[in-house]
Enzyme design. Sequence first.
Site, PDB file in Angstrom:
ATOM      1  N   LYS A 187      32.225  62.320  11.257  1.00 12.64           N
ATOM      2  CA  LYS A 187      30.934  62.327  10.557  1.00 12.64           C
ATOM      3  C   LYS A 187      30.920  63.357   9.428  1.00 12.64           C
ATOM      4  O   LYS A 187      31.845  64.144   9.280  1.00 12.64           O
ATOM      5  CB  LYS A 187      29.799  62.610  11.543  1.00 12.64           C
ATOM      6  CG  LYS A 187      29.811  61.756  12.781  1.00 12.64           C
ATOM      7  CD  LYS A 187      29.466  60.299  12.527  1.00 12.64           C
ATOM      8  CE  LYS A 187      29.619  59.518  13.822  1.00 12.64           C
ATOM      9  NZ  LYS A 187      29.090  58.187  13.775  1.00 12.64           N
TER      10      LYS A 187
HETATM   11  C1  LIG Z   1      28.543  57.782  15.183  1.00  7.94           C
HETATM   12  C2  LIG Z   1      27.292  57.045  15.277  1.00  7.94           C
HETATM   13  C3  LIG Z   1      26.528  57.072  16.454  1.00  7.94           C
HETATM   14  C4  LIG Z   1      26.982  57.709  17.735  1.00  7.94           C
HETATM   15  O1  LIG Z   1      27.364  59.040  17.634  1.00  7.94           O
HETATM   16  P1  LIG Z   1      28.474  59.630  18.652  1.00  7.94           P
HETATM   17  O2  LIG Z   1      28.401  61.127  18.419  1.00  7.94           O
HETATM   18  O3  LIG Z   1      29.781  59.045  18.255  1.00  7.94           O
HETATM   19  O4  LIG Z   1      28.054  59.258  20.025  1.00  7.94           O
HETATM   20  C5  LIG Z   1      25.323  56.397  16.459  1.00  7.94           C
HETATM   21  N1  LIG Z   1      24.893  55.724  15.383  1.00  7.94           N
HETATM   22  C6  LIG Z   1      25.591  55.665  14.230  1.00  7.94           C
HETATM   23  C7  LIG Z   1      25.038  54.926  13.074  1.00  7.94           C
HETATM   24  C8  LIG Z   1      26.827  56.315  14.141  1.00  7.94           C
HETATM   25  O5  LIG Z   1      27.530  56.250  13.021  1.00  7.94           O
END
Ligand SMILES: *Cc1c(COP(=O)(O)O)cnc(C)c1O
Length: 219
Positions: A187
């Site tokens: 992210k």
């Molecule tokens: C990555 C992501 C999630 C989930 O996050 P995690 O930390 O991987 O559990 C939820 N929604 C979106 C749009 C994402 O990109």
Amino acid sequence: MRKMIPVNMPLIGEEEVRAVTKVLKSHILTGRLGSGPNVKQFEEKFAKFVKTKHAVAVNSGSAALHIALWAVGIKTGDEVILPSFTFIASAEAAILAGSRPVFVDINPQTYNIDPKKIEAAITEKTKAIMPVDLYGLSAEMGQIREIAKKHNLKIIEDAAQAHGATYKGKPPGYFADMACWSFYASKNMTTGEGGMVTTNNDEYAENLRIIRSHGEKEE
Ligand SMILES: *Cc1c(COP(=O)(O)O)cnc(C)c1O
């Protein structure tokens, strides 16, 4: 040898290595009710960064979405509206909370939920809208807010990919009841694994903290 272009390699420098080592050497890996001193500091700084009153850290973005739905009172049999194009965790969270995910088409210009198509998906069971700010582009939160207000729906904004984004000059969460963030390694901002729920609502924040700590509450 075939070379790969690292599209989302996390930036980890000496500062990060020092900070983690300091925690390990302190032997304080947890604190009271779900957050140790560093997590608490991170929550405070993140709340400032996204201009919100409360930030509650959890172990993933998926957990953030799950407890956010829970904290606003989503229960078995409710329906949650979300875009047909998102990371699967958004829909999984709705199911984990006991509700049924109802998919609404996206606007091919933005890849985000098309606000014009939301109302057709609302039934008497609909309790929340979960817009997703995909690839750092905020969903059309102004219009979504209007629809939510008209139909008395909660808005849980999935901002897992939108750290630093703005919509009409406001950060994710401003037009929502809560925003949910991920700090997964791919992210915009990472803690390795991690998540956060932000809200300006005192009651929701209290619910989130209680859910996070298995029902225990600070005196
Ligand atoms: C990555 C992501 C999630 C989930 O996050 P995690 O930390 O991987 O559990 C939820 N929604 C979106 C749009 C994402 O990109």
